[in-house]
Design a protein around this motif. Structure first.
Motif, mmCIF file in Angstrom:
data_model
loop_
_atom_site.group_PDB
_atom_site.id
_atom_site.type_symbol
_atom_site.label_atom_id
_atom_site.label_comp_id
_atom_site.label_asym_id
_atom_site.label_seq_id
_atom_site.Cartn_x
_atom_site.Cartn_y
_atom_site.Cartn_z
ATOM 1 N N THR A 144 1.589 -55.737 -26.421
ATOM 2 C CA THR A 144 2.716 -55.687 -27.358
ATOM 3 C C THR A 144 3.904 -54.918 -26.795
ATOM 4 O OG1 THR A 144 1.100 -55.696 -29.147
ATOM 5 C CG2 THR A 144 3.353 -55.149 -29.728
ATOM 6 N N ALA A 145 3.652 -53.773 -26.191
ATOM 7 C CA ALA A 145 4.720 -52.928 -25.651
ATOM 8 C C ALA A 145 4.942 -53.269 -24.182
ATOM 9 C CB ALA A 145 4.379 -51.456 -25.840
ATOM 10 N N VAL A 146 5.417 -54.473 -23.932
ATOM 11 C CA VAL A 146 5.545 -54.962 -22.562
ATOM 12 C C VAL A 146 6.690 -54.291 -21.794
ATOM 13 C CG1 VAL A 146 4.425 -57.159 -23.019
ATOM 14 C CG2 VAL A 146 6.893 -56.942 -23.347
ATOM 15 N N SER A 147 7.493 -53.476 -22.463
ATOM 16 C CA SER A 147 8.587 -52.752 -21.802
ATOM 17 C C SER A 147 8.151 -51.399 -21.255
ATOM 18 C CB SER A 147 9.756 -52.545 -22.775
ATOM 19 O OG SER A 147 10.272 -53.783 -23.182
ATOM 20 N N LEU A 148 6.860 -51.087 -21.363
ATOM 21 C CA LEU A 148 6.365 -49.785 -20.896
ATOM 22 C C LEU A 148 6.689 -49.564 -19.419
ATOM 23 C CD1 LEU A 148 2.835 -49.134 -22.442
ATOM 24 C CD2 LEU A 148 4.927 -47.847 -22.789
ATOM 25 N N MET A 149 7.263 -48.406 -19.140
ATOM 26 C CA MET A 149 7.562 -48.013 -17.770
ATOM 27 C C MET A 149 6.750 -46.795 -17.352
ATOM 28 S SD MET A 149 11.667 -48.649 -17.874
ATOM 29 C CE MET A 149 11.922 -48.232 -16.166
ATOM 30 N N CYS A 179 1.875 -55.029 -18.372
ATOM 31 C CA CYS A 179 2.932 -54.013 -18.268
ATOM 32 C C CYS A 179 3.620 -54.137 -16.910
ATOM 33 C CB CYS A 179 2.349 -52.625 -18.481
ATOM 34 S SG CYS A 179 1.581 -52.408 -20.087
ATOM 35 N N LEU A 180 4.352 -55.197 -16.739
ATOM 36 C CA LEU A 180 4.931 -55.528 -15.439
ATOM 37 C C LEU A 180 6.093 -54.625 -15.046
ATOM 38 C CD1 LEU A 180 4.757 -59.411 -15.747
ATOM 39 C CD2 LEU A 180 3.082 -57.830 -14.757
ATOM 40 N N LEU A 181 6.640 -53.874 -15.987
ATOM 41 C CA LEU A 181 7.738 -52.942 -15.699
ATOM 42 C C LEU A 181 7.240 -51.533 -15.399
ATOM 43 C CD1 LEU A 181 10.275 -54.049 -18.469
ATOM 44 C CD2 LEU A 181 10.180 -54.777 -16.077
ATOM 45 N N LEU A 182 5.935 -51.334 -15.442
ATOM 46 C CA LEU A 182 5.351 -50.005 -15.274
ATOM 47 C C LEU A 182 5.728 -49.395 -13.926
ATOM 48 C CD1 LEU A 182 3.494 -48.294 -17.083
ATOM 49 C CD2 LEU A 182 1.580 -49.092 -15.715
ATOM 50 N N LYS A 183 6.282 -48.179 -13.988
ATOM 51 C CA LYS A 183 6.691 -47.447 -12.787
ATOM 52 C C LYS A 183 5.814 -46.230 -12.534
ATOM 53 C CE LYS A 183 10.346 -50.005 -12.150
ATOM 54 N NZ LYS A 183 10.132 -51.198 -11.363
ATOM 55 N N ARG A 184 5.257 -45.654 -13.617
ATOM 56 C CA ARG A 184 4.454 -44.441 -13.473
ATOM 57 C C ARG A 184 3.227 -44.538 -14.381
ATOM 58 N NH1 ARG A 184 7.283 -39.073 -15.089
ATOM 59 N NH2 ARG A 184 8.931 -40.609 -14.936
ATOM 60 N N SER A 195 -10.280 -51.262 -11.079
ATOM 61 C CA SER A 195 -8.993 -50.881 -11.675
ATOM 62 C C SER A 195 -7.888 -50.874 -10.633
ATOM 63 C CB SER A 195 -9.087 -49.496 -12.330
ATOM 64 O OG SER A 195 -9.857 -49.545 -13.494
ATOM 65 N N LEU A 196 -8.183 -50.310 -9.484
ATOM 66 C CA LEU A 196 -7.175 -50.247 -8.418
ATOM 67 C C LEU A 196 -6.877 -51.629 -7.863
ATOM 68 C CD1 LEU A 196 -8.291 -46.982 -6.630
ATOM 69 C CD2 LEU A 196 -6.571 -47.299 -8.417
ATOM 70 N N PHE A 197 -7.888 -52.476 -7.734
ATOM 71 C CA PHE A 197 -7.658 -53.843 -7.281
ATOM 72 C C PHE A 197 -6.738 -54.582 -8.248
ATOM 73 C CE2 PHE A 197 -12.035 -53.572 -5.143
ATOM 74 C CZ PHE A 197 -11.488 -53.224 -3.928
ATOM 75 N N ASN A 198 -6.974 -54.414 -9.541
ATOM 76 C CA ASN A 198 -6.135 -55.071 -10.556
ATOM 77 C C ASN A 198 -4.695 -54.577 -10.487
ATOM 78 O OD1 ASN A 198 -7.825 -56.945 -11.905
ATOM 79 N ND2 ASN A 198 -8.870 -55.252 -12.911
ATOM 80 N N LEU A 199 -4.510 -53.273 -10.348
ATOM 81 C CA LEU A 199 -3.152 -52.732 -10.218
ATOM 82 C C LEU A 199 -2.451 -53.279 -8.996
ATOM 83 C CD1 LEU A 199 -3.662 -49.000 -11.247
ATOM 84 C CD2 LEU A 199 -2.344 -50.736 -12.480
ATOM 85 N N ALA A 200 -3.135 -53.304 -7.880
ATOM 86 C CA ALA A 200 -2.532 -53.790 -6.630
ATOM 87 C C ALA A 200 -2.207 -55.277 -6.720
ATOM 88 C CB ALA A 200 -3.480 -53.527 -5.468
ATOM 89 N N ALA A 201 -3.041 -56.034 -7.377
ATOM 90 C CA ALA A 201 -2.834 -57.488 -7.480
ATOM 91 C C ALA A 201 -1.650 -57.855 -8.364
ATOM 92 C CB ALA A 201 -4.100 -58.147 -8.007
ATOM 93 N N HIS A 202 -1.294 -56.981 -9.288
ATOM 94 C CA HIS A 202 -0.230 -57.305 -10.239
ATOM 95 C C HIS A 202 1.034 -56.471 -10.049
ATOM 96 C CE1 HIS A 202 -3.794 -58.992 -12.229
ATOM 97 N NE2 HIS A 202 -2.925 -59.920 -12.612
ATOM 98 N N SER A 203 1.100 -55.692 -8.985
ATOM 99 C CA SER A 203 2.296 -54.862 -8.803
ATOM 100 C C SER A 203 3.259 -55.491 -7.835
ATOM 101 C CB SER A 203 1.916 -53.469 -8.338
ATOM 102 O OG SER A 203 1.186 -53.521 -7.147
#
Length: 106
Positions: free
Chosen positions: A53-58, A80-85, A98-106
């Motif tokens: 829902t909160a897809v603007s999360l950074m 959360c494609l805008l996530l910076k931190r 978890s790390l594989f998922n983050l790396a695959a979508h960043s």
């Protein structure tokens, strides 16, 4: 509802549950920053709702949220494609997946 709210700090709100997070997700769609550190009653269900829902999360802090698993991280990475931190420290349920998922979508 608070559609203009952009930052929310709920650090160590020990009685906060998925019900509260789902309400926040539905009513505060403009959130860019949320601190849920040490909110131990939040589970994957609440994080899935928030991340879809909160897809603007950074900025997202889920430090010490001991009920979260790789399922939460997959949803965060996918939505959360805008996530910076992201602070996911002090959580023994997160694995390499978890790390594989983050790396695959960043």
């Amino acid at each position: 509802e608070c559609p203009k709210l952009m930052e929310l700090n709920l650090f160590n709100c020990s009685e906060l549950t998925d019900t509260g997070i789902i309400s926040i997700a539905e009513g505060c769609s403009s959130l860019t920053t949320i601190n849920l550190g040490w909110c131990n009653k939040i589970s994957d269900k609440g994080i899935i709702s928030l991340s879809t829902t909160a897809v603007s999360l950074m900025v997202l802090d889920i430090e010490g949220c001991s009920a979260l698993t790789d399922v939460s991280m997959r949803n965060i990475a996918e939505n959360c494609l805008l996530l910076k931190r992201l602070n996911m420290s002090y959580n023994s349920n997160f694995t390499d997946i978890s790390l594989f998922n983050l790396a695959a979508h960043s």
